[in-house]
Write a protein that holds these residues in place. Sequence first.
Motif, PDB file in Angstrom:
ATOM      1  N   ARG A   4       0.834  -1.208   0.000  1.00 24.89           N
ATOM      2  CA  ARG A   4       0.000   0.000   0.000  1.00 24.89           C
ATOM      3  C   ARG A   4       0.866   1.256   0.000  1.00 24.89           C
ATOM      4  NH1 ARG A   4      -1.652   3.599   3.511  1.00 24.89           N
ATOM      5  NH2 ARG A   4      -3.694   4.491   3.493  1.00 24.89           N
ATOM      6  N   LYS A   5       1.906   1.264   0.830  1.00 22.88           N
ATOM      7  CA  LYS A   5       2.816   2.417   0.919  1.00 22.88           C
ATOM      8  C   LYS A   5       3.576   2.601  -0.393  1.00 22.88           C
ATOM      9  CE  LYS A   5       5.645   5.290   3.344  1.00 22.88           C
ATOM     10  NZ  LYS A   5       5.931   6.350   2.440  1.00 22.88           N
ATOM     11  N   ARG A   6       4.056   1.531  -0.979  1.00 22.32           N
ATOM     12  CA  ARG A   6       4.775   1.619  -2.259  1.00 22.32           C
ATOM     13  C   ARG A   6       3.873   2.192  -3.348  1.00 22.32           C
ATOM     14  NH1 ARG A   6       6.793  -3.383  -0.821  1.00 22.32           N
ATOM     15  NH2 ARG A   6       5.353  -4.440  -2.202  1.00 22.32           N
ATOM     16  N   ASN A   7       2.635   1.686  -3.421  1.00 22.27           N
ATOM     17  CA  ASN A   7       1.693   2.183  -4.426  1.00 22.27           C
ATOM     18  C   ASN A   7       1.359   3.648  -4.198  1.00 22.27           C
ATOM     19  OD1 ASN A   7       1.578  -0.249  -5.771  1.00 22.27           O
ATOM     20  ND2 ASN A   7      -0.223  -0.958  -4.683  1.00 22.27           N
ATOM     21  N   ASP A   8       1.201   4.043  -2.926  1.00 17.43           N
ATOM     22  CA  ASP A   8       0.886   5.435  -2.628  1.00 17.43           C
ATOM     23  C   ASP A   8       2.076   6.350  -2.932  1.00 17.43           C
ATOM     24  OD1 ASP A   8      -1.328   7.130  -1.606  1.00 17.43           O
ATOM     25  OD2 ASP A   8       0.246   7.748  -0.191  1.00 17.43           O
ATOM     26  N   ASP A   9       3.286   5.874  -2.705  1.00 16.64           N
ATOM     27  CA  ASP A   9       4.473   6.662  -3.053  1.00 16.64           C
ATOM     28  C   ASP A   9       4.541   6.913  -4.563  1.00 16.64           C
ATOM     29  OD1 ASP A   9       5.275   6.895  -0.421  1.00 16.64           O
ATOM     30  OD2 ASP A   9       6.823   5.348  -0.552  1.00 16.64           O
ATOM     31  N   LYS A  10       4.185   5.905  -5.345  1.00 15.22           N
ATOM     32  CA  LYS A  10       4.145   6.067  -6.807  1.00 15.22           C
ATOM     33  C   LYS A  10       3.086   7.098  -7.195  1.00 15.22           C
ATOM     34  CE  LYS A  10       5.594   1.362  -7.914  1.00 15.22           C
ATOM     35  NZ  LYS A  10       5.159   0.065  -8.464  1.00 15.22           N
ATOM     36  N   TYR A  12       1.948   9.521  -5.326  1.00 12.32           N
ATOM     37  CA  TYR A  12       2.389  10.836  -4.849  1.00 12.32           C
ATOM     38  C   TYR A  12       3.328  11.509  -5.848  1.00 12.32           C
ATOM     39  CZ  TYR A  12       4.098  14.380  -1.569  1.00 12.32           C
ATOM     40  OH  TYR A  12       4.429  15.563  -0.956  1.00 12.32           O
ATOM     41  N   LYS A  13       4.175  10.725  -6.495  1.00  4.73           N
ATOM     42  CA  LYS A  13       5.083  11.286  -7.505  1.00  4.73           C
ATOM     43  C   LYS A  13       4.309  11.892  -8.677  1.00  4.73           C
ATOM     44  CE  LYS A  13       9.038   8.393  -6.450  1.00  4.73           C
ATOM     45  NZ  LYS A  13       9.928   7.324  -6.883  1.00  4.73           N
ATOM     46  N   ILE A  14       3.110  11.389  -8.922  1.00  8.68           N
ATOM     47  CA  ILE A  14       2.259  11.903 -10.005  1.00  8.68           C
ATOM     48  C   ILE A  14       1.414  13.082  -9.523  1.00  8.68           C
ATOM     49  CG2 ILE A  14       0.322  11.332 -11.532  1.00  8.68           C
ATOM     50  CD1 ILE A  14       1.415   8.392 -11.451  1.00  8.68           C
ATOM     51  N   THR A  15       0.813  12.939  -8.343  1.00  7.80           N
ATOM     52  CA  THR A  15      -0.158  13.947  -7.889  1.00  7.80           C
ATOM     53  C   THR A  15       0.472  15.152  -7.211  1.00  7.80           C
ATOM     54  OG1 THR A  15      -0.517  12.691  -5.847  1.00  7.80           O
ATOM     55  CG2 THR A  15      -2.068  12.327  -7.675  1.00  7.80           C
ATOM     56  N   ARG A  16       1.680  15.026  -6.667  1.00  5.00           N
ATOM     57  CA  ARG A  16       2.324  16.172  -6.025  1.00  5.00           C
ATOM     58  C   ARG A  16       2.510  17.329  -7.007  1.00  5.00           C
ATOM     59  NH1 ARG A  16       7.102  18.704  -4.727  1.00  5.00           N
ATOM     60  NH2 ARG A  16       7.297  19.324  -2.542  1.00  5.00           N
ATOM     61  N   ARG A  47      -1.683   9.858   5.766  1.00  3.88           N
ATOM     62  CA  ARG A  47      -1.554   8.492   5.258  1.00  3.88           C
ATOM     63  C   ARG A  47      -1.590   7.476   6.389  1.00  3.88           C
ATOM     64  NH1 ARG A  47       2.952   8.407   0.564  1.00  3.88           N
ATOM     65  NH2 ARG A  47       4.314   9.278   2.147  1.00  3.88           N
ATOM     66  N   GLY A  48      -1.113   7.847   7.546  1.00  4.52           N
ATOM     67  CA  GLY A  48      -1.137   6.953   8.699  1.00  4.52           C
ATOM     68  C   GLY A  48      -2.538   6.653   9.198  1.00  4.52           C
ATOM     69  N   ARG A  49      -3.501   7.479   8.789  1.00  5.59           N
ATOM     70  CA  ARG A  49      -4.896   7.260   9.180  1.00  5.59           C
ATOM     71  C   ARG A  49      -5.732   6.797   7.996  1.00  5.59           C
ATOM     72  NH1 ARG A  49      -6.346  12.613  12.160  1.00  5.59           N
ATOM     73  NH2 ARG A  49      -4.515  12.811  13.456  1.00  5.59           N
ATOM     74  N   GLY A  50      -5.070   6.290   6.979  1.00  4.26           N
ATOM     75  CA  GLY A  50      -5.785   5.737   5.836  1.00  4.26           C
ATOM     76  C   GLY A  50      -5.919   6.666   4.649  1.00  4.26           C
ATOM     77  N   GLY A  51      -5.375   7.869   4.757  1.00  5.10           N
ATOM     78  CA  GLY A  51      -5.414   8.802   3.634  1.00  5.10           C
ATOM     79  C   GLY A  51      -4.478   8.359   2.524  1.00  5.10           C
TER      80      GLY A  51
END
Length: 96
Positions: A4-10, A12-16, A47-51
């Motif tokens: 989940r963290k790896r996918n969210d990091d990917k 974030y690189k797009i949405t930031r 993200r720690g609370r599910g965001g």
Amino acid sequence: MNKRKRNDDKLYKITRPQAIERDSIDGYPCCVICGAPATEVHHILPRGRGGTSELNNLACLCRYCHENLAHGVFAKETKLKLETIIMERMKQYEEN
């Protein structure tokens, strides 16, 4: 690091960069709360609370607002204010 963290990091690189573009005035990223130059991209629901790093969960903030409002005593009130501001900006961003 979990999947989940790896996918969210990917994501974030797009949405930031998209959040920075959405919250910019004349090409300069501005804090959505006070209008000062933005230095941080904040997760409204952590993200720690599910965001996640979806564009509608990101807001550009100056350092002062990020530290003192988003993570300070007024964090709950600031979260509600940011949700309203970002909802309006997302409508404008999607129209353009």
